[in-house]
Design a protein around this motif. Structure first.
Motif, PDB file in Angstrom:
ATOM      1  N   GLU A 120      42.960  60.502  32.017  1.00 33.75           N
ATOM      2  CA  GLU A 120      42.863  59.372  32.943  1.00 33.75           C
ATOM      3  C   GLU A 120      43.460  59.715  34.309  1.00 33.75           C
ATOM      4  O   GLU A 120      42.979  59.236  35.339  1.00 33.75           O
ATOM      5  CB  GLU A 120      43.521  58.138  32.351  1.00 33.75           C
ATOM      6  N   ALA A 121      44.494  60.537  34.335  1.00 38.29           N
ATOM      7  CA  ALA A 121      45.096  60.946  35.608  1.00 38.29           C
ATOM      8  C   ALA A 121      44.128  61.826  36.391  1.00 38.29           C
ATOM      9  O   ALA A 121      44.001  61.689  37.619  1.00 38.29           O
ATOM     10  CB  ALA A 121      46.407  61.691  35.363  1.00 38.29           C
ATOM     11  N   ILE A 153      50.766  62.177  34.259  1.00 33.13           N
ATOM     12  CA  ILE A 153      50.351  60.944  33.610  1.00 33.13           C
ATOM     13  C   ILE A 153      49.454  60.113  34.513  1.00 33.13           C
ATOM     14  O   ILE A 153      48.524  59.459  34.039  1.00 33.13           O
ATOM     15  CB  ILE A 153      51.589  60.122  33.214  1.00 33.13           C
ATOM     16  N   ALA A 154      49.740  60.105  35.809  1.00 33.21           N
ATOM     17  CA  ALA A 154      48.958  59.269  36.720  1.00 33.21           C
ATOM     18  C   ALA A 154      49.053  59.787  38.147  1.00 33.21           C
ATOM     19  O   ALA A 154      50.073  60.355  38.543  1.00 33.21           O
ATOM     20  CB  ALA A 154      49.442  57.830  36.673  1.00 33.21           C
ATOM     21  N   GLU A 212      41.616  59.503  37.897  1.00 36.28           N
ATOM     22  CA  GLU A 212      42.203  58.802  39.044  1.00 36.28           C
ATOM     23  C   GLU A 212      42.208  59.698  40.278  1.00 36.28           C
ATOM     24  O   GLU A 212      41.893  59.245  41.391  1.00 36.28           O
ATOM     25  CB  GLU A 212      43.647  58.392  38.753  1.00 36.28           C
ATOM     26  N   PHE A 213      42.568  60.943  40.076  1.00 31.40           N
ATOM     27  CA  PHE A 213      42.626  61.918  41.159  1.00 31.40           C
ATOM     28  C   PHE A 213      41.236  62.092  41.783  1.00 31.40           C
ATOM     29  O   PHE A 213      41.063  61.991  43.003  1.00 31.40           O
ATOM     30  CB  PHE A 213      43.177  63.230  40.609  1.00 31.40           C
ATOM     31  N   ARG A 214      40.243  62.303  40.950  1.00 35.18           N
ATOM     32  CA  ARG A 214      38.870  62.509  41.439  1.00 35.18           C
ATOM     33  C   ARG A 214      38.326  61.261  42.135  1.00 35.18           C
ATOM     34  O   ARG A 214      37.689  61.355  43.186  1.00 35.18           O
ATOM     35  CB  ARG A 214      37.959  62.916  40.289  1.00 35.18           C
ATOM     36  N   GLU A 215      38.556  60.109  41.539  1.00 32.31           N
ATOM     37  CA  GLU A 215      38.060  58.871  42.137  1.00 32.31           C
ATOM     38  C   GLU A 215      38.724  58.582  43.479  1.00 32.31           C
ATOM     39  O   GLU A 215      38.072  58.109  44.413  1.00 32.31           O
ATOM     40  CB  GLU A 215      38.264  57.700  41.178  1.00 32.31           C
TER      41      GLU A 215
END
Length: 85
Positions: free
Chosen positions: A8-9, A80-81, A12-15
């Motif tokens: 998920e991290a 983690i995020a 988040e990075f790509r988005e």
């Protein structure tokens, strides 16, 4: 020491990079470079940044309103995020 992304991290990075690319040409690249710089700092000195909850630490980016949340595992750092602040 090395680092690994929680799935998920990584997403988040790509988005987030894609969002900034949509805002202005090369801004997504600048964002990616900034987060990679934060990751290098974490790898170089993982205990430097404060614990924010349990064993989760946070290192803030300078140019963008993001923090990298991570834990220090036995053989690696778990990202983690990539959190918008």
């Amino acid at each position: 020491m090395r680092y690994e992304f929680h799935p998920e991290a990584r997403l988040e990075f790509r988005e987030s990079a894609a969002f900034y690319d949509g805002e202005r040409t090369n801004l997504g690249t600048a964002f990616t470079n900034e987060i990679e710089s934060v990751l290098e700092k974490i790898v170089d000195s993982p205990v430097t940044w404060p614990v924010i909850e349990d064993d989760i630490r946070r290192c803030l980016a300078h140019r963008f309103p993001y923090g990298v949340l991570y834990t220090i595992e036995t053989d690696y750092i778990l990202i983690i995020a990539i959190m918008h602040c």
